[in-house]
Enzyme design. Structure first.
Site, short mmCIF file in Angstrom:
data_model
loop_
_atom_site.label_atom_id
_atom_site.label_comp_id
_atom_site.label_asym_id
_atom_site.label_seq_id
_atom_site.Cartn_x
_atom_site.Cartn_y
_atom_site.Cartn_z
N ASP A 287 -11.90 -11.52 116.66
CA ASP A 287 -10.36 -12.10 116.35
C ASP A 287 -9.84 -11.25 117.28
OD1 ASP A 287 -7.87 -12.34 115.55
OD2 ASP A 287 -8.23 -12.29 113.48
N ALA B 268 -6.54 -18.84 121.61
CA ALA B 268 -5.12 -18.86 121.68
C ALA B 268 -4.57 -19.80 120.31
CB ALA B 268 -4.59 -19.73 122.70
N TYR B 269 -3.44 -19.60 120.13
CA TYR B 269 -2.96 -20.11 118.65
C TYR B 269 -2.31 -21.33 119.43
CZ TYR B 269 0.21 -21.27 115.01
OH TYR B 269 0.92 -21.99 113.97
N THR B 270 -2.78 -22.72 119.32
CA THR B 270 -2.19 -23.75 120.11
C THR B 270 -1.69 -24.73 119.36
OG1 THR B 270 -4.41 -24.66 120.03
CG2 THR B 270 -3.87 -23.57 122.21
N THR C 162 0.68 -21.33 130.08
CA THR C 162 1.04 -22.69 129.92
C THR C 162 2.46 -22.92 130.47
OG1 THR C 162 2.01 -24.33 128.10
CG2 THR C 162 2.00 -21.83 127.88
N ASP C 163 2.71 -24.38 130.78
CA ASP C 163 4.24 -24.80 131.35
C ASP C 163 5.11 -24.36 130.39
OD1 ASP C 163 2.41 -26.77 130.03
OD2 ASP C 163 4.23 -28.13 129.95
N TYR D 228 6.12 -21.44 120.45
CA TYR D 228 4.58 -21.11 121.31
C TYR D 228 4.95 -20.76 122.45
CZ TYR D 228 0.81 -23.17 123.82
OH TYR D 228 -0.47 -23.30 124.84
N LYS E 119 3.57 -17.26 124.18
CA LYS E 119 2.60 -17.14 125.55
C LYS E 119 3.19 -16.67 126.49
CE LYS E 119 -0.62 -19.20 126.23
NZ LYS E 119 -2.36 -18.67 125.86
N TRP F 278 -1.18 -29.78 130.10
CA TRP F 278 -1.64 -30.94 129.54
C TRP F 278 -3.10 -31.34 129.81
CZ3 TRP F 278 2.09 -35.97 130.87
CH2 TRP F 278 3.42 -35.47 130.48
N1 LIG Z 1 -4.51 -27.80 125.74
C1 LIG Z 1 -3.45 -27.68 126.65
O1 LIG Z 1 -2.90 -28.81 126.95
C2 LIG Z 1 -2.99 -26.49 127.50
C3 LIG Z 1 -2.01 -26.47 128.08
C4 LIG Z 1 -1.44 -25.45 128.83
C5 LIG Z 1 -2.25 -24.17 128.55
N2 LIG Z 1 -3.20 -24.29 127.79
C6 LIG Z 1 -3.73 -22.92 127.46
O2 LIG Z 1 -5.15 -22.93 127.83
C7 LIG Z 1 -5.91 -21.96 126.84
C8 LIG Z 1 -6.85 -22.80 125.99
O3 LIG Z 1 -6.33 -23.63 125.41
P1 LIG Z 1 -7.35 -24.59 124.54
O4 LIG Z 1 -6.72 -26.06 125.01
O5 LIG Z 1 -8.92 -24.55 124.87
O6 LIG Z 1 -7.14 -24.64 122.93
P2 LIG Z 1 -7.90 -24.77 121.72
O7 LIG Z 1 -8.73 -25.95 122.19
O8 LIG Z 1 -6.87 -24.93 120.55
O9 LIG Z 1 -8.83 -23.47 121.77
C9 LIG Z 1 -8.43 -22.22 121.21
C10 LIG Z 1 -9.39 -21.34 120.73
O10 LIG Z 1 -8.81 -20.16 120.29
C11 LIG Z 1 -9.55 -19.88 119.05
N3 LIG Z 1 -8.74 -18.76 118.35
C12 LIG Z 1 -7.36 -19.15 117.42
N4 LIG Z 1 -6.85 -17.82 117.12
C13 LIG Z 1 -7.91 -17.05 117.33
C14 LIG Z 1 -8.28 -15.40 117.51
N5 LIG Z 1 -7.26 -14.78 116.70
N6 LIG Z 1 -9.27 -14.92 118.03
C15 LIG Z 1 -10.09 -15.51 118.68
N7 LIG Z 1 -10.06 -16.87 118.72
C16 LIG Z 1 -9.03 -17.58 118.31
C17 LIG Z 1 -9.30 -21.37 118.15
O11 LIG Z 1 -10.11 -21.19 117.18
P3 LIG Z 1 -9.92 -21.88 115.90
O12 LIG Z 1 -10.08 -23.32 116.24
O13 LIG Z 1 -10.89 -21.33 114.77
O14 LIG Z 1 -8.41 -21.73 115.63
C18 LIG Z 1 -9.84 -22.33 119.40
O15 LIG Z 1 -11.40 -22.29 119.30
C19 LIG Z 1 -4.67 -21.48 125.70
O16 LIG Z 1 -4.32 -20.18 126.42
C20 LIG Z 1 -3.50 -22.34 126.02
O17 LIG Z 1 -2.42 -21.93 125.73
C21 LIG Z 1 -3.63 -25.19 127.13
#
Ligand SMILES: NC(=O)c1ccc[n+]([C@@H]2O[C@H](COP(=O)([O-])OP(=O)(O)OC[C@H]3O[C@@H](n4cnc5c(N)ncnc54)[C@H](OP(=O)(O)O)[C@@H]3O)[C@@H](O)[C@H]2O)c1
Length: 291
Positions: A35, A59-61, A99-100, A123, A127, A149
């Site tokens: 964690d 991440a918390y997304t 992120t954007d 959010y 970030k 995205w």
């Molecule tokens: N998706 C997008 O469109 C997007 C866009 C821009 C930037 N990003 C960035 O890209 C990165 C990855 O995003 P993603 O799309 O892969 O998000 P995601 O699918 O929501 O994955 C995030 C992962 O982090 C885990 N997590 C949450 N809280 C945690 C904690 N305290 N300790 C350890 N793990 C934890 C989640 O587990 P649980 O499922 O158990 O909560 C999930 O497996 C992030 O930094 C995000 O800000 C994403």
């Protein structure tokens, strides 16, 4: 290269695992094993794994939920990267995706890595706090990779959710006044590996190429879905404005990232230049029909 990957079950983490270069020893841990918001766990884990590189894909997304759970978002997205930065020490490279949403998104030209940040959501603030923690508390090399995205063929994201709704015959109302670049998780993950191999540092921007609205993204999904036989007919898709589709969190209206600087530094490596988002979308959807 020994790499500690956090948040291993997430969308980007899964893509990083699929695209990991040969010779890389990946220690991928989910929230139940590490964690990132728990300082003690982070210190102990980094001391045990002794990585050369940490990629913090945890991440918390939940963008809208973060408006009512800002403390939780800050613990994971703000404090967590700071703990990892401290634990990484001098020798280990820390990679922090961002992120954007750190931008207000009221402009009309692609956002460079030095464009002023001004998040309009909890959010985005969390970030940005994580970015600052990495920059201020790292003693070793660090890199922030902002993207936007992101979608993939599995898990819950815009592509899979659109396909599901389109398949059930629902008519869709999709926001048509926010601009960004749909980005395949696999192309992003590959670029991140190239940045790691090239030892890039500081703030980097990476997305696929081109510009879309959520509505044009949805229409392209429908068009390709029909062509590939994933849909029986074209669904009805109506473009709506952000004001008609209010959400708890404010989204950037203009979220196109300028990748020029990052690409200049990657040119000549094994990294492919950014590909038009429609091409990567088709590739991802073709992968779904092969499955
Ligand atoms: N998706 C997008 O469109 C997007 C866009 C821009 C930037 N990003 C960035 O890209 C990165 C990855 O995003 P993603 O799309 O892969 O998000 P995601 O699918 O929501 O994955 C995030 C992962 O982090 C885990 N997590 C949450 N809280 C945690 C904690 N305290 N300790 C350890 N793990 C934890 C989640 O587990 P649980 O499922 O158990 O909560 C999930 O497996 C992030 O930094 C995000 O800000 C994403």
């Amino acid at each position: 290269m020994r790499v500690l990957l956090t948040g291993s079950g997430g969308q980007l983490a899964r893509a990083l695992q699929r695209t990991a270069p040969p010779g890389c020893t990946l220690v991928a841990l989910g929230r139940e094993r590490l964690d990132v918001s728990d300082r003690g766990e982070v210190v102990e884990c980094v001391a045990t794994v002794r990585p050369d590189v940490i990629i913090n894909a945890a991440a918390y997304t939940s963008v809208d939920l973060a408006e009512s759970e800002e403390a939780r978002a800050r613990a994971v997205n703000g404090a967590g990267p700071g703990y990892l930065a401290e634990a990484a020490g001098r020798a280990c490279r820390l990679v922090q995706p961002s992120t954007d949403y750190v931008f207000e998104g009221s402009g009309a030209t692609p956002l460079g890595t030095d464009a002023p940040t001004n998040p309009g959501s909890a959010y985005g603030r969390s970030k940005l706090e994580g970015e600052r923690a990495v920059a201020e508390r790292s003693n070793g090399p660090w890199m922030i990779v902002r993207t936007a995205w992101v979608y993939s063929g599995d898990g819950r994201n815009f592509l899979t959710s659109m396909l599901q709704q389109m398949g059930s015959g629902t008519s869709l109302r999709v926001v048509d006044d926010q601009l960004g670049t749909p980005t395949s998780a696999d192309s992003l993950a590959t670029a991140i590996w190239c940045m790691v191999e090239g030892e890039l540092g500081g703030i980097q921007h990476w997305t696929d190429d081109g510009t879309a609205t959520w509505c044009s993204f949805a229409r392209e999904i429908a068009r390709i879905g029909l062509e590939l036989g994933m849909l029986d007919s074209l669904p009805e898709i109506t473009g709506v404005s952000s004001s008609e589709r209010r959400t708890p969190a404010r989204r950037p209206g203009y979220a196109v990232l300028d990748k020029t600087e990052t690409w200049d530094r990657l040119e000549g490596t094994r990294c492919m230049p950014p590909v038009d988002w429609r091409e990567n979308l088709r590739r991802t959807m073709e992968g779904l029909t092969d499955a």
